[in-house]
Each structure stands twice: as C-alpha cells, then as structure tokens.
Design an enzyme around this catalytic site. Structure first.
Site, PDB file in Angstrom:
ATOM      1  CG  ASP A 153      -7.313  -5.534   7.510  1.00  0.00           C
ATOM      2  OD1 ASP A 153      -7.039  -6.531   7.529  1.00  0.00           O
ATOM      3  OD2 ASP A 153      -6.388  -4.518   7.027  1.00  0.00           O
ATOM      4  CG  HIS A 154      -4.283  -7.089   9.745  1.00  0.00           C
ATOM      5  ND1 HIS A 154      -3.250  -7.786   9.828  1.00  0.00           N
ATOM      6  CD2 HIS A 154      -4.350  -6.445   8.453  1.00  0.00           C
ATOM      7  CE1 HIS A 154      -2.820  -8.116   8.708  1.00  0.00           C
ATOM      8  NE2 HIS A 154      -3.084  -7.151   7.772  1.00  0.00           N
ATOM      9  CG  ASP A 211      -2.449 -10.902  11.905  1.00  0.00           C
ATOM     10  OD1 ASP A 211      -2.150 -12.086  11.936  1.00  0.00           O
ATOM     11  OD2 ASP A 211      -2.107  -9.735  11.865  1.00  0.00           O
ATOM     12  CB  SER A 234      -1.781  -6.226  -2.499  1.00  0.00           C
ATOM     13  OG  SER A 234      -3.136  -5.445  -2.474  1.00  0.00           O
ATOM     14  CG  ASN A 272      -6.539  -7.008   2.676  1.00  0.00           C
ATOM     15  OD1 ASN A 272      -7.479  -7.609   2.033  1.00  0.00           O
ATOM     16  ND2 ASN A 272      -6.536  -6.896   3.961  1.00  0.00           N
TER      17      ASN A 272
END
Length: 330
Positions: free
Chosen positions: A92-93, A115, A227, A247
């Site tokens: 992630d990211h 990202d 979210s 997410n």
C-alpha cells in the site's frame, strides 16, 4: 489455501466487477491484526486482501523494510495454509522505486500500489508507467494499482492537506498511458479519522469515471482509499459504480488499541500497583506486599481479545461490501 499471486487476484476483481461486491483491503500494522483478519474472512467465506505499507514493513523488520516484508511474507504464507480462502497481499502507498523493484524480485506481493498522486499529472503518469514496466520486464504477474487525484489526510507518513477530485477524462488518459491494472480515485473520502457525515462523497463522480473508462474499452477496477469513516450505506452506494477494492486501516488500528485498553481497564490493580504501594518495577516488586497478576498482564490475553475483535469487525465489513460467501477458492 496457498498465499496467491496477481493472476489469481485478477480473477477475484473480475468476479467483483461482475457481481458488484467489494474486496476489503485490510492493512496489517501488527501480526494480531493479521490473525484476526484471517479468522474473520474464513468465517464469512470471503477471500482476503491484506495490505502492508512501507512503514509496516520497516516496523516488522526493525527498520529494514525488505527484512520486514520477507518476515511477514513467510508468516502470511504459513498461516494462510490453514484457511480455505484465497489470501493475497497488496503493498500500500509505495513511493520508493528501489523498494518496489525489490518487492517484485522477491515475488512476495500479489499487487503493488504506486502512489505518485502528489506529483503533477505527467510525472504521475511517468512514475506509474515505470513501475508497470518493472513488472513487465520481470515477467511477473504482480498487479499494479496507481492513484489519480489526491485524498486528504495522512497515510503512512504521506500527508495531503487538500483533496483533489479525479477527473473522468483524465482517468482515461492516465490508465491508457500507464497500463495500470487498478485505479485509485479521489471521490471525497479521507485518510485517518473521519466521520462519514462530514465527507462530501461523490458516487456520481465514481460512476462518471467508470463510464468514461468503459466507453474507451477499459474495464479497470476502481479503488476507494480512506474509507474507515465511510458508513455502510455510503459504501454500498459507491460499490454500485465500479469500486471493487476498499481500503481499511485506521479502523483496525483503533479496534486494536481500544480492545487492549478495555481489557486492561477491567482489572487495573492487577497491572499497576494500588495507591500507597511503591511502583518498584526495577526490582519487579520484590520488596512490596503487592504483585502483578500474570493471568492479566500476559500480552497473549489481550492479544486473543484483539484477534477476536478484529475478526468480528472484518466479518461485518465483508457483509457490508458483499464479499461474504464469494470466495473463489473455497
């Protein structure tokens, strides 16, 4: 079931698009969260997408992100064998291209999110495309998620003070030029602690982005970041418009700490000396009449509570997102 790669994850996204459900992508800041997630997903017959940020990898590897990824990859693979669902890992990211290249070489993640959304459009395209080309050059099946638009808030030390909504036509150009497998869009959510009632969510914009992509022959799964504060009815509305990865991170972090807090507050005098007793931790209370209670302070006691609570939360989320009962690997 085995810990699966990108090829199998792509089939889950295809099914999610066809059936209109979302896969809850769940960050694991600490191993007890991972264990709870596996239990909750298995209970609900939902495939499980775990996520690790660069910060989580560094934490697991005592400052060494590669070591942390290797350790957690082995842990996930070993534990996943016990469950009859598909288990996947998304990074992630990610912003460090050298670390991304190492991830691809290690062949641990099922997917990687690059990202570069904080960069101008052309630079975002170039960086995202570079990562896609890394995967192609390696002959890997790792899926690549990229982000267009900017989501307000802080996520793994990446801070954005303002939100910029994703433009539908720009989304088409972005996916076409980068070759990204998934597109994270900005439609009003927020990283960190946010209340759904305060968010200016734009399901209409998600629909416009989805339609613009399809009009150009691009059936790209859309991703909703930030979210944790989105309410069930809000999420279900977003899922109608091509969102198939959702997410969650902050919610699990809160549930972890709150559960431990509640457990220890049930019997505080079993852990902390009562008033009038010296807090003689250095001698482990050898000279006092009071002793701590190991049945309470053993970290596995709170750890079991944490796993159970995370399992319950994730099980509820799979029902909201519609992934319950949808495992392709049962």
């Amino acid at each position: 079931m085995p810990f699966y790669g990108g090829e199998e994850l792509a089939t889950v996204y295809d099914e999610a698009l066809d059936e209109g459900f979302g896969l809850i992508a769940s960050n694991i800041a600490e191993p007890n969260i991972m264990m709870g997630l596996m239990e909750g997903a298995d209970r609900m017959d939902s495939d499980l997408l775990l996520q690790m940020s660069g910060g989580a990898c560094r934490f697991a590897g005592d400052g060494d992100a590669v070591a942390g990824l290797k350790a957690m990859g082995n842990y996930i693979e070993t534990i996943a064998e016990r469950y009859d669902i598909g288990v996947f890992l998304n990074m992630d990211h990610q912003t460090d291209l050298e670390f991304i290249e190492q991830q691809i070489e290690l062949d641990i993640p099922s997917s990687i999110m690059i990202d570069a959304s904080h960069e101008p459009f052309d630079e975002n395209v170039a960086t995202s495309r570079e990562v896609v080309e890394m995967v192609e050059a390696a002959g890997s099946d790792v899926l690549i998620e990229a982000e267009l638009g900017q989501i307000k808030g802080v996520e793994d030390e990446i801070e954005a003070e303002e939100a910029f909504y994703t433009d539908p036509e720009q989304a088409v150009e972005f996916v076409d030029k980068t070759g990204a497998d998934l597109l994270a869009i900005s439609v009003g959510t927020q990283h960190g602690v946010a209340k759904g009632k305060d968010l200016e969510l734009r399901p209409d914009l998600a629909n416009d982005i989805r339609q613009a992509l399809r009009d150009h022959g691009l059936d790209t799964p859309l991703v909703l970041h930030g979210s944790s504060g989105v309410q069930p009815d809000q999420l279900q509305e977003m899922l109608k418009h091509g969102i198939c990865k959702v997410n969650k991170d902050t919610r699990y972090q809160y549930e972890y700490t709150r559960t431990a807090y509640d457990r220890y507050n049930e019997e505080p005098n079993a852990i902390v000396p009562p008033e009038g007793v010296a807090d003689a931790r250095d001698t482990f209370f050898n000279e006092t009449d009071w002793s701590p209670n190991k049945d309470v302070f053993d970290p596995r006691v709170a750890g079991r509570d944490i796993r159970e609570r995370i399992a319950d939360v994730h099980a509820d989320l799979t029902e909201v997102s519609g992934s319950a009962g949808q495992s392709l690997f049962k």
